[in-house]
Design an enzyme around this catalytic site. Structure first.
Site, mmCIF file in Angstrom:
data_model
loop_
_atom_site.group_PDB
_atom_site.id
_atom_site.type_symbol
_atom_site.label_atom_id
_atom_site.label_comp_id
_atom_site.label_asym_id
_atom_site.label_seq_id
_atom_site.Cartn_x
_atom_site.Cartn_y
_atom_site.Cartn_z
ATOM 1 N N LYS A 54 0.840 -1.208 0.000
ATOM 2 C CA LYS A 54 0.000 0.000 0.000
ATOM 3 C C LYS A 54 0.874 1.257 0.000
ATOM 4 O O LYS A 54 0.594 2.225 -0.710
ATOM 5 C CB LYS A 54 -0.923 -0.004 1.230
ATOM 6 C CG LYS A 54 -2.013 -1.065 1.139
ATOM 7 C CD LYS A 54 -2.731 -1.297 2.466
ATOM 8 C CE LYS A 54 -3.692 -2.482 2.343
ATOM 9 N NZ LYS A 54 -4.347 -2.844 3.597
ATOM 10 N N GLN A 98 -4.232 -1.057 9.788
ATOM 11 C CA GLN A 98 -4.122 -2.402 9.209
ATOM 12 C C GLN A 98 -4.698 -3.442 10.179
ATOM 13 O O GLN A 98 -4.324 -3.481 11.344
ATOM 14 C CB GLN A 98 -2.645 -2.710 8.898
ATOM 15 C CG GLN A 98 -2.422 -4.054 8.227
ATOM 16 C CD GLN A 98 -3.054 -4.143 6.826
ATOM 17 O OE1 GLN A 98 -3.028 -3.196 6.055
ATOM 18 N NE2 GLN A 98 -3.648 -5.285 6.526
ATOM 19 N N ASP A 121 -10.577 3.201 4.380
ATOM 20 C CA ASP A 121 -11.029 1.803 4.334
ATOM 21 C C ASP A 121 -12.561 1.729 4.346
ATOM 22 O O ASP A 121 -13.134 0.665 4.124
ATOM 23 C CB ASP A 121 -10.491 1.032 5.547
ATOM 24 C CG ASP A 121 -9.414 0.033 5.152
ATOM 25 O OD1 ASP A 121 -9.228 -0.197 3.942
ATOM 26 O OD2 ASP A 121 -8.763 -0.515 6.068
#
Ligand code: NAD
Length: 287
Positions: A54, A98, A121
């Site tokens: 990412k 994460q 997200d």
């Protein structure tokens, strides 16, 4: 093989190339370089690989890499303090915690500290609510990638019968909601669904996100239907999905392979969300 192959790698590359231009134009117009703060707690090897990918992709798109790595034994209060600081920092456009976080941490409470305008997200309660109400906001990356693939191949969504297999917060529910918001008729199937094959056979589009290798066979698919395979399974022969690709490709009209289908779209949509987040914050600041 009858089905056309949906090339997720090619679509993701196109999304990323377009985005790179948009990031440069936004930077030139506003003086703001979109920045992505990935937050990794601990040293889970798979998470380290995902986060590295990412970060690399965000830099390649012209964004600032604002990564934060905390030790495995960091307390809830310390992670919360970091997230609050990132939320308040104007250099940070997007925050990505994460998952999974170490077991001693309350992931849900941490996620909800991310303001909706930085929630790249799309997993906070606020973002989920905005999606449910079909209001502007940041949407979860893999589900957005599924819609992007359908659009890239001109698959009609409005009025289509769609079966989504899986009801997780990460994939099944948001993908179903995105499709409803685009006027599809959506059935959500899950582990308690009876006669899955029969339910699926009515669908113009099947989105498989059950996490069960090879669950979807030719028997589940109406001839000519579009099949999107979100599942990822690592085996001795490499990656495979929830769909029995060889058999289903004989019946379907369009199908995503694994690898090279939905997978590459997830990071592309994360980058897209990071730019949208920067734009959203800029617009909010002008109010
Ligand atoms: P999950 O385990 O959280 O949810 C699975 C869902 O499938 C559940 O709602 C369950 O009810 C349903 N289900 C399980 N067995 C079933 C069965 N036999 N019949 C019908 N429904 C069944 O998983 P998830 O996080 O939603 O991920 C699903 C899959 O997608 C996994 O293989 C995961 O690795 C993959 N995934 C891929 C990406 C990507 O970037 N391509 C991203 C996220 C997840």
């Amino acid at each position: 093989m009858a089905a056309g192959i949906i090339d997720g790698k090619a679509v993701a590359a196109r999304v990323r190339a377009t985005l790179k231009g948009e990031v440069a134009a936004f930077y030139a117009a506003t003086g703001i370089q979109p920045g992505l703060a990935t937050v990794l707690v601990g040293g889970d090897p798979a998470s380290e690989v995902y986060v590295a990918s990412k970060r690399k992709s965000s830099v390649a798109a012209g964004m600032a890499d604002l990564h934060q790595h905390l030790a495995e034994d960091t307390s809830q209060a310390e992670v919360e303090e970091l997230l609050r600081a990132l939320a308040a920092d104007p250099a940070v456009s997007g925050i990505l915690l994460q998952l999974p976080v170490p077991a001693h941490l309350d992931a849900a409470a941490l996620i909800d500290l991310i303001p909706f305008e930085k929630d790249v997200d799309g997993l906070t309660t606020m973002s989920v609510g905005l999606l449910a109400q079909n209001k502007p906001g940041l949407r979860p990356c893999t589900p957005s990638g599924v819609l992007e693939l359908l659009d890239a191949y001109d698959v009609p969504i409005e009025g289509a019968n769609v079966v989504v297999i899986g009801r997780s917060e990460l994939v099944g529910r948001p993908v179903a909601q995105l499709l409803v918001n685009r006027n599809a008729t959506v059935t959500i199937a899950h582990s308690r669904t009876r006669n899955l094959a029969e339910v699926c056979r009515g669908a113009d589009i099947v989105v498989a996100a059950a996490g069960v290798k090879g669950l979807i066979t030719a028997d589940h698919i109406k001839p000519g239907a579009t099949v999107i395979d979100v599942g990822i399974h690592r085996g001795p022969d490499g990656l495979s999905g929830d769909v029995d690709f060889g058999a289903v490709a004989e019946v379907a009209g369009l199908i995503t392979p694994v690898p090279g289908g939905v997978g590459p779209m997830t990071i592309a949509m994360l980058l897209s969300n990071t730019l949208r987040a920067a734009e959203l914050q800029y617009a909010l600041a002008l109010r």
